[in-house]
Design an enzyme around this catalytic site. Structure first.
Site, PDB file in Angstrom:
ATOM      1  N   SER A 113     -53.704  18.211  68.866  1.00 57.65           N
ATOM      2  CA  SER A 113     -53.388  17.840  67.497  1.00 57.65           C
ATOM      3  C   SER A 113     -53.570  16.362  67.215  1.00 57.65           C
ATOM      4  O   SER A 113     -54.642  15.814  67.397  1.00 57.65           O
ATOM      5  CB  SER A 113     -51.966  18.296  67.179  1.00 57.65           C
ATOM      6  OG  SER A 113     -51.695  18.085  65.824  1.00 57.65           O
ATOM      7  N   HIS A 114     -52.471  15.699  66.809  1.00 60.70           N
ATOM      8  CA  HIS A 114     -52.525  14.307  66.391  1.00 60.70           C
ATOM      9  C   HIS A 114     -52.445  13.340  67.569  1.00 60.70           C
ATOM     10  O   HIS A 114     -52.484  12.127  67.376  1.00 60.70           O
ATOM     11  CB  HIS A 114     -51.355  14.035  65.455  1.00 60.70           C
ATOM     12  CG  HIS A 114     -50.055  14.450  66.081  1.00 60.70           C
ATOM     13  ND1 HIS A 114     -49.727  15.763  66.272  1.00 60.70           N
ATOM     14  CD2 HIS A 114     -49.053  13.730  66.603  1.00 60.70           C
ATOM     15  CE1 HIS A 114     -48.552  15.829  66.874  1.00 60.70           C
ATOM     16  NE2 HIS A 114     -48.125  14.608  67.091  1.00 60.70           N
ATOM     17  N   ASP A 277     -55.477  15.338  60.473  1.00 57.15           N
ATOM     18  CA  ASP A 277     -55.257  14.911  61.854  1.00 57.15           C
ATOM     19  C   ASP A 277     -56.348  15.420  62.794  1.00 57.15           C
ATOM     20  O   ASP A 277     -57.378  15.916  62.347  1.00 57.15           O
ATOM     21  CB  ASP A 277     -53.885  15.371  62.334  1.00 57.15           C
ATOM     22  CG  ASP A 277     -53.818  16.881  62.492  1.00 57.15           C
ATOM     23  OD1 ASP A 277     -54.589  17.568  61.790  1.00 57.15           O
ATOM     24  OD2 ASP A 277     -53.018  17.368  63.301  1.00 57.15           O
ATOM     25  N   ASP A 279     -56.847  18.038  64.689  1.00 55.15           N
ATOM     26  CA  ASP A 279     -57.347  19.424  64.609  1.00 55.15           C
ATOM     27  C   ASP A 279     -57.312  19.982  63.193  1.00 55.15           C
ATOM     28  O   ASP A 279     -57.507  21.182  62.993  1.00 55.15           O
ATOM     29  CB  ASP A 279     -56.556  20.329  65.556  1.00 55.15           C
ATOM     30  CG  ASP A 279     -55.075  20.368  65.224  1.00 55.15           C
ATOM     31  OD1 ASP A 279     -54.556  19.384  64.683  1.00 55.15           O
ATOM     32  OD2 ASP A 279     -54.429  21.400  65.504  1.00 55.15           O
ATOM     33  N   ASP A 281     -54.894  20.365  60.877  1.00 56.88           N
ATOM     34  CA  ASP A 281     -53.818  21.151  60.263  1.00 56.88           C
ATOM     35  C   ASP A 281     -52.806  20.291  59.507  1.00 56.88           C
ATOM     36  O   ASP A 281     -52.046  20.793  58.695  1.00 56.88           O
ATOM     37  CB  ASP A 281     -53.127  22.089  61.270  1.00 56.88           C
ATOM     38  CG  ASP A 281     -52.560  21.375  62.476  1.00 56.88           C
ATOM     39  OD1 ASP A 281     -52.638  20.126  62.524  1.00 56.88           O
ATOM     40  OD2 ASP A 281     -52.043  22.065  63.382  1.00 56.88           O
ATOM     41  N   ARG A 282     -52.786  18.987  59.758  1.00 55.52           N
ATOM     42  CA  ARG A 282     -51.828  18.126  59.035  1.00 55.52           C
ATOM     43  C   ARG A 282     -52.489  17.475  57.822  1.00 55.52           C
ATOM     44  O   ARG A 282     -53.717  17.370  57.761  1.00 55.52           O
ATOM     45  CB  ARG A 282     -51.316  17.017  59.952  1.00 55.52           C
ATOM     46  CG  ARG A 282     -50.519  17.543  61.117  1.00 55.52           C
ATOM     47  CD  ARG A 282     -49.920  16.411  61.913  1.00 55.52           C
ATOM     48  NE  ARG A 282     -49.074  16.965  62.949  1.00 55.52           N
ATOM     49  CZ  ARG A 282     -48.031  16.359  63.491  1.00 55.52           C
ATOM     50  NH1 ARG A 282     -47.720  15.132  63.121  1.00 55.52           N
ATOM     51  NH2 ARG A 282     -47.313  16.950  64.423  1.00 55.52           N
ATOM     52  N   LYS A 376     -50.752  25.687  59.585  1.00 54.39           N
ATOM     53  CA  LYS A 376     -50.754  24.705  58.514  1.00 54.39           C
ATOM     54  C   LYS A 376     -52.196  24.260  58.301  1.00 54.39           C
ATOM     55  O   LYS A 376     -53.024  24.398  59.195  1.00 54.39           O
ATOM     56  CB  LYS A 376     -49.808  23.556  58.807  1.00 54.39           C
ATOM     57  CG  LYS A 376     -49.988  22.836  60.120  1.00 54.39           C
ATOM     58  CD  LYS A 376     -48.804  21.894  60.280  1.00 54.39           C
ATOM     59  CE  LYS A 376     -48.962  20.986  61.481  1.00 54.39           C
ATOM     60  NZ  LYS A 376     -48.590  21.651  62.746  1.00 54.39           N
ATOM     61  N   ARG A 496     -36.398  11.983  67.350  1.00 59.05           N
ATOM     62  CA  ARG A 496     -36.643  11.853  65.914  1.00 59.05           C
ATOM     63  C   ARG A 496     -35.312  11.894  65.176  1.00 59.05           C
ATOM     64  O   ARG A 496     -34.460  12.741  65.462  1.00 59.05           O
ATOM     65  CB  ARG A 496     -37.510  13.005  65.408  1.00 59.05           C
ATOM     66  CG  ARG A 496     -38.814  13.210  66.163  1.00 59.05           C
ATOM     67  CD  ARG A 496     -39.785  14.029  65.313  1.00 59.05           C
ATOM     68  NE  ARG A 496     -40.921  14.531  66.063  1.00 59.05           N
ATOM     69  CZ  ARG A 496     -41.970  13.796  66.439  1.00 59.05           C
ATOM     70  NH1 ARG A 496     -42.003  12.514  66.178  1.00 59.05           N
ATOM     71  NH2 ARG A 496     -42.974  14.349  67.099  1.00 59.05           N
TER      72      ARG A 496
END
Ligand code: G16
Length: 543
Positions: A113-114, A277, A279, A281-282, A376, A496
């Site tokens: 991903s990111h 991002d 891949d 999806d964001r 997403k 987080r």
């Protein structure tokens, strides 16, 4: 074709996190590491034998090598038809779309991903099922359990498959189809949105900028924004995918997409800006001098859904992850539709989407999507905004501000403490939880503590339970702080802190977020002792 059985031994660190197995490239490159995990997937999912499997990834370093291994193992494990995105490329939402379109038994998506890429970066693999969505926790746990006692895997010997030319080829009994990864997805987008209205908005001279961050969405954006919607070539920046993402961190937020953010906040900057991002999806949505929080984005898309052709006759419901702000809840209430609060992780939306109980889902972590896929979808979110802007003929700022006036504003921020020591992070969480009993009912920040708990979720469709999904302190006035350990990092722990406050007084809607939330931020820091316990004097990333 001879099937070889290779003896192996388990690796004890193959439990998937929030979204599949993500590791440093060097870990993934260990002999038998990827093979063990892939074999465990084949063992747990017998439907893949004789079935169709989709494979593709975000093009990061090691993507091509991993795909060749998967091809050989798929042939050895009896897959009938293997469909691979040309050059090994498939964005995560496109993978979900093609699994559904071709009714494949599932897909293997290669991405972290990111997270940064390259030889020193990260790599990842996850399995998505027949519905196109990430495998449930029950399946990922079964895969992990198998990996812990694995003793051999199956593979055939073959030359490398040519991934660059579309068409069909044979490897033993298995058919391999190399397909164009862009067209099906672009067609799906065209079936959802009012492309004519968006085209007209662009032709009128409005400007937009999409930052593909040298990751997978470059070719998708070129096909959709440029070729089909008529945006000029300079509307897409960093549009060439690179195996190390150009050395960047392809996370579309205010910190990692700073160049784009600065341009949107400059004099004479574009009317609309967005980034995706690694891949695809964001998404991050920006207007001229304006940032839309992902939580607000979900609420505003839902409130304006009737402007988008696919959703014009209404939506069934909305789901959001627990740390995502309650902005969408107020829209659901007004529309009289179902609202669901799930744990972090797109996999938790799958049952609700499959059951037709929700149409839109969203997460504070820059993820939004609908029932058109089971992931997403960054470009989908960008097109939602362009469609809404074109239909309303208003700027991003006007749309968001009028939403706040109607529903009130949920001030929202997330403070991340990245790559901290794991034991310190666990200490912070334990310390917070130890105060819960005393906190309940206590007067705090001009209100009272209504809830202090560790979030648990019971899936309303299949009744499965998920515990330990984040620590929440909720006040009676709706203000809230949430603490969670990330499940996607590969080094140490990332803690987080999610902070939100609801405001409906018109004169208080225009404050700066960090100032509006300063009391709650101080409260969160005090109660967690985060600075003392981690030695950090500030968060690494604030979004
Ligand atoms: C993944 C999941 C998301 C989740 C995000 C952050 O996103 O698919 O559902 O919200 O991780 O998770 P965490 O807070 O545990 O790091 P992605 O884009 O990384 O696949």
């Amino acid at each position: 074709m001879e099937i070889k059985t290779i003896t192996t031994q388990p690796f004890d660190d193959q439990r998937p996190g929030t979204s599949g197995l993500r590791k440093k490239v060097a870990q993934m490159q260990q002999p038998n590491y990827l093979e063990n995990y892939v074999q465990s997937i084949f063992e747990i999912l017998p439907e893949l034998v004789g079935g169709a499997l989709i494979v593709g990834g975000d093009g990061r370093f090691y993507n091509d090598i991993a795909i060749q291994t998967i091809v050989r193992m798929a042939a050895a494990n009896g897959v009938k038809r293997l469909m691979v995105g040309q050059n090994g490329i498939l964005s995560t939402p496109a993978a979900s779309a093609v699994i559904r379109k071709f009714e494949a038994e599932g897909g293997l998506i290669l991405s972290a991903s990111h997270n940064p890429a390259g030889p020193d970066g990260d790599f990842g693999i996850k399995f998505n099922g027949h519905h196109g969505g990430p495998a449930s926790e029950t399946i990922t746990e079964a895969i992990y359990k198998f990996s812990q006692s694995i003793s051999s895997y199956k593979i055939v010997e073959s030359h490398d498959i040519d991934l660059s030319t579309t068409g069909s080829q044979q490897l033993g009994e298995m058919e391999i189809i190399i397909f164009d990864p862009i067209t099906d997805y672009a067609d799906l987008m065209e079936s959802i949105f009012d492309f004519d209205a968006i085209k007209a908005w662009i032709t009128k001279g409005h400007s937009l900028r999409f930052d593909a961050m040298h990751a997978v969405t470059g070719p998708y954006a070129t096909e959709i924004l440029q070729k089909r919607l008529g945006a000029p070539a300079d509307a897409i920046i960093n549009g060439t995918p690179l195996s190390d993402f150009g050395g960047g961190h392809p996370d579309p937020n205010l910190v990692h997409a700073k160049v784009l953010v600065d341009e949107l906040y400059s004099d004479g900057g574009p009317d609309f800006g967005a980034a995706s991002d690694g891949d695809g999806d964001r998404n991050m949505i920006l207007g001229n001098h304006f940032f839309v929080t992902p939580s607000d984005s979900l609420a505003i898309i839902a409130a304006n859904a009737q402007l988008i052709p696919r959703y014009k006759s209404g939506i069934n419901g909305i789901a959001r992850s627990m740390p995502t702000s309650s902005a969408a809840d107020r829209v659901a209430e007004k529309l009289g539709i179902e609202m669901h609060e799930t744990p972090t992780g797109w996999k938790f939306f799958g049952n609700l989407l499959d059951a037709g109980r929700v149409t839109f889902c969203g997460e504070e972590s820059f993820g939004t999507s609908s029932d058109h896929v089971r992931e997403k979808d960054g470009i989908w979110a960008v097109l939602c905004w362009l469609n809404i802007i074109a239909a309303r003929n208003e700027s991003v700022a006007q749309i968001v501000e009028s939403h706040w006036q109607e529903y009130g504003r949920t001030y929202y921020t997330r403070h991340d403490y990245e790559e901290i020591d794991l034991e310190s992070a666990k200490g912070v969480m334990a310390h917070i939880e130890s105060q819960f009993e005393a906190l309940r009912g206590e007067a705090r920040l001009g209100s009272k503590v209504k809830t202090a708990d560790n979030f648990s979720y019971s899936d309303p469709v299949d009744g499965s339970q998920s515990h330990n999904q984040g620590l929440r302190i909720i006040l009676e006035n709706g203000s809230r702080v949430v603490f969670r350990l990330s499940g996607t990092g590969t080094v140490g722990a990332t803690l987080r802190i999610y902070i939100e406050k609801y405001e409906s007084r018109l004169e208080k809607l225009g404050e700066e977020t960090q100032i509006a939330l300063s009391e709650l931020i101080n409260f969160a820091e005090q109660i967690s002792e985060i600075k003392q316990r981690t030695g950090r004097d500030a968060p690494s990333v604030i979004t």
